[in-house]
Design a protein around this motif. Structure first.
Motif, PDB file in Angstrom:
ATOM      1  N   PHE A   3     -30.766  10.474  69.639  1.00 19.43           N
ATOM      2  CA  PHE A   3     -30.993   9.079  69.274  1.00 19.43           C
ATOM      3  C   PHE A   3     -31.035   8.904  67.758  1.00 19.43           C
ATOM      4  CE2 PHE A   3     -33.793   5.428  68.423  1.00 19.43           C
ATOM      5  CZ  PHE A   3     -33.096   4.445  69.104  1.00 19.43           C
ATOM      6  N   SER A   4     -31.637   9.837  67.050  1.00 18.66           N
ATOM      7  CA  SER A   4     -31.680   9.747  65.589  1.00 18.66           C
ATOM      8  C   SER A   4     -30.289   9.910  64.986  1.00 18.66           C
ATOM      9  CB  SER A   4     -32.634  10.803  65.032  1.00 18.66           C
ATOM     10  OG  SER A   4     -32.200  12.100  65.364  1.00 18.66           O
ATOM     11  N   PHE A   5     -29.463  10.784  65.561  1.00 13.19           N
ATOM     12  CA  PHE A   5     -28.086  10.945  65.063  1.00 13.19           C
ATOM     13  C   PHE A   5     -27.285   9.662  65.277  1.00 13.19           C
ATOM     14  CE2 PHE A   5     -28.499  15.692  66.242  1.00 13.19           C
ATOM     15  CZ  PHE A   5     -29.248  15.906  65.107  1.00 13.19           C
ATOM     16  N   MET A   6     -27.394   9.101  66.466  1.00 13.80           N
ATOM     17  CA  MET A   6     -26.654   7.876  66.758  1.00 13.80           C
ATOM     18  C   MET A   6     -27.135   6.716  65.877  1.00 13.80           C
ATOM     19  SD  MET A   6     -24.320   8.385  69.090  1.00 13.80           S
ATOM     20  CE  MET A   6     -24.025   9.930  68.218  1.00 13.80           C
ATOM     21  N   LEU A   7     -28.435   6.614  65.679  1.00  6.77           N
ATOM     22  CA  LEU A   7     -28.970   5.535  64.853  1.00  6.77           C
ATOM     23  C   LEU A   7     -28.506   5.667  63.410  1.00  6.77           C
ATOM     24  CD1 LEU A   7     -30.856   3.062  65.000  1.00  6.77           C
ATOM     25  CD2 LEU A   7     -32.734   4.576  64.317  1.00  6.77           C
ATOM     26  N   PHE A   8     -28.520   6.888  62.898  1.00  6.47           N
ATOM     27  CA  PHE A   8     -28.050   7.115  61.528  1.00  6.47           C
ATOM     28  C   PHE A   8     -26.562   6.812  61.403  1.00  6.47           C
ATOM     29  CE2 PHE A   8     -26.002   9.975  58.493  1.00  6.47           C
ATOM     30  CZ  PHE A   8     -26.671   9.637  57.330  1.00  6.47           C
ATOM     31  N   GLY A   9     -25.777   7.263  62.383  1.00  9.40           N
ATOM     32  CA  GLY A   9     -24.338   7.070  62.312  1.00  9.40           C
ATOM     33  C   GLY A   9     -23.935   5.605  62.377  1.00  9.40           C
ATOM     34  N   TRP A  10     -24.539   4.853  63.309  1.00  9.57           N
ATOM     35  CA  TRP A  10     -24.147   3.455  63.468  1.00  9.57           C
ATOM     36  C   TRP A  10     -24.667   2.575  62.343  1.00  9.57           C
ATOM     37  CZ3 TRP A  10     -20.320   1.964  66.346  1.00  9.57           C
ATOM     38  CH2 TRP A  10     -19.969   2.702  67.477  1.00  9.57           C
ATOM     39  N   LEU A  11     -25.750   2.967  61.694  1.00 15.19           N
ATOM     40  CA  LEU A  11     -26.277   2.167  60.590  1.00 15.19           C
ATOM     41  C   LEU A  11     -25.629   2.508  59.255  1.00 15.19           C
ATOM     42  CD1 LEU A  11     -30.114   2.033  61.384  1.00 15.19           C
ATOM     43  CD2 LEU A  11     -28.383   0.268  61.772  1.00 15.19           C
ATOM     44  N   LYS A  12     -25.350   3.775  59.023  1.00 16.59           N
ATOM     45  CA  LYS A  12     -24.833   4.210  57.728  1.00 16.59           C
ATOM     46  C   LYS A  12     -23.317   4.398  57.704  1.00 16.59           C
ATOM     47  CE  LYS A  12     -28.852   4.496  55.692  1.00 16.59           C
ATOM     48  NZ  LYS A  12     -29.205   3.627  54.548  1.00 16.59           N
ATOM     49  N   ASN A  13     -22.740   4.835  58.815  1.00 20.23           N
ATOM     50  CA  ASN A  13     -21.303   5.112  58.879  1.00 20.23           C
ATOM     51  C   ASN A  13     -20.695   4.384  60.078  1.00 20.23           C
ATOM     52  OD1 ASN A  13     -21.460   6.972  56.655  1.00 20.23           O
ATOM     53  ND2 ASN A  13     -22.228   8.512  58.083  1.00 20.23           N
TER      54      ASN A  13
END
Length: 224
Positions: A111-121
Motif C-alpha cells: 500500500f505504501s508503494f502504491m501510494l507513493f507511486g500514484w502521488l509522486k509518479n
C-alpha cells in the motif's frame, strides 16, 4: 483429524486471555542487542557479510533510493529469517506460518508503494499499466490484467511465505505422529528422514525470507 492436525499451529497458549505464542515474534529483540556488546565473533562477522551482500543486491534493484530504503528490506529479511528458524525449534510457535503475520508485512508495504507511486509518479504508473508495443485493441485488457496483478501482489506474498512454512511443518508432524506405531527397524529410517526434512526446512526458511524481501524490493523499484 484435520482440526487436530492444524491445532499444532494454533496460538492457544494464553494467560489472562493473552496469546503468548505470538511473543515468539519478538524474541529477536531480546537476543540480537546482546551481540553489539559482545566481542566480534565468527557468527557476527558472517551476519555482517550477509547484510553487506544484501545491501549490494538491493542497491542494484532500488537504484538511487538504495541508500535510504535498503535498510527496510534488510530488516524485513532479518525478522522473517529469525522467525522462520525459531519455528524449527521444539515448543516455539511459528508466527510466519500464519496469514495474520505475513499479510501484516505484505499489505502495508504494498500500500505504501502504491501510494507513493500514484502521488509522486502518476504518469509512470499509468504508463506501467500498458507495456510498450501493445496493440490498441489489447490495451483495455492489458490495463485490466496489470491492475489485477498489482492488487493481488500482497496476497501472493503472504500466501507464498505462510504456505511454504506450514507445509514442511505439517509433513514433519505427520511423520512424527507415526513413530510410536512403527517397528524399531523402520524407526531408524523415520528419524533419518526427519533429519533430512529438518535440513530442507532450514533451507526453505532462508529462501523464503530472501524471496519475500527481494520481491518487496522489486515492487518498490517499479513505482520509482
Amino acid at each position: 483429524m484435520m482440526t487436530n492436525l492444524f491445532s499444532v499451529f494454533d496460538p492457544t497458549s494464553s494467560i489472562f486471555y493473552l496469546p503468548l505464542n505470538w511473543l515468539s515474534t519478538f524474541l529477536m529483540f531480546f537476543i540480537l542487542p546482546l551481540l553489539f556488546w559482545a566481542m566480534p565473533s565468527r557468527s557476527l562477522l558472517m551476519w555482517s557479510s550477509v547484510i553487506s551482500t544484501l545491501h549490494k543486491e538491493f542497491k542494484l534493484l532500488l537504484g538511487p533510493l538504495s541508500s535510504n530504503s535498503s535498510i527496510i528490506f534488510i530488516s524485513l529479511f532479518s525478522l522473517i529469517l529469525f522467525n522462520n528458524f525459531l519455528g524449527l525449534l521444539p515448543y516455539i510457535f511459528t508466527s510466519t506460518s500464519h496469514m495474520a503475520l505475513t499479510l501484516s508485512f505484505a499489505l502495508p508495504l504494498w500500500f505504501s508503494f502504491m501510494l507513493f507511486g500514484w502521488l509522486k509518479n502518476t504518469q509512470h504508473m499509468f504508463s506501467h499499466l500498458v507495456p510498450q508495443g501493445t496493440p490498441s485493441l489489447l490495451m483495455p485488457f492489458m490495463v485490466l490484467i496489470e491492475t489485477i496483478s498489482n492488487i493481488i501482489r500482497p496476497g501472493t506474498l503472504a500466501v507464498r511465505l505462510a504456505a511454504n512454512m506450514i507445509a514442511g511443518h505439517l509433513l514433519l508432524t505427520l511423520l512424527g505422529n507415526t513413530g510410536p506405531s512403527l517397528a524399531s527397524s523402520i524407526l531408524f529410517l523415520l528419524i533419518f528422514s526427519q533429519i533430512l526434512l529438518l535440513t530442507l526446512e532450514a533451507a526453505v526458511a532462508i529462501i523464503q525470507s530472501y524471496v519475500f524481501a527481494i520481491l518487496s524490493s522489486l515492487y518498490a523499484s517499479e513505482v520509482n
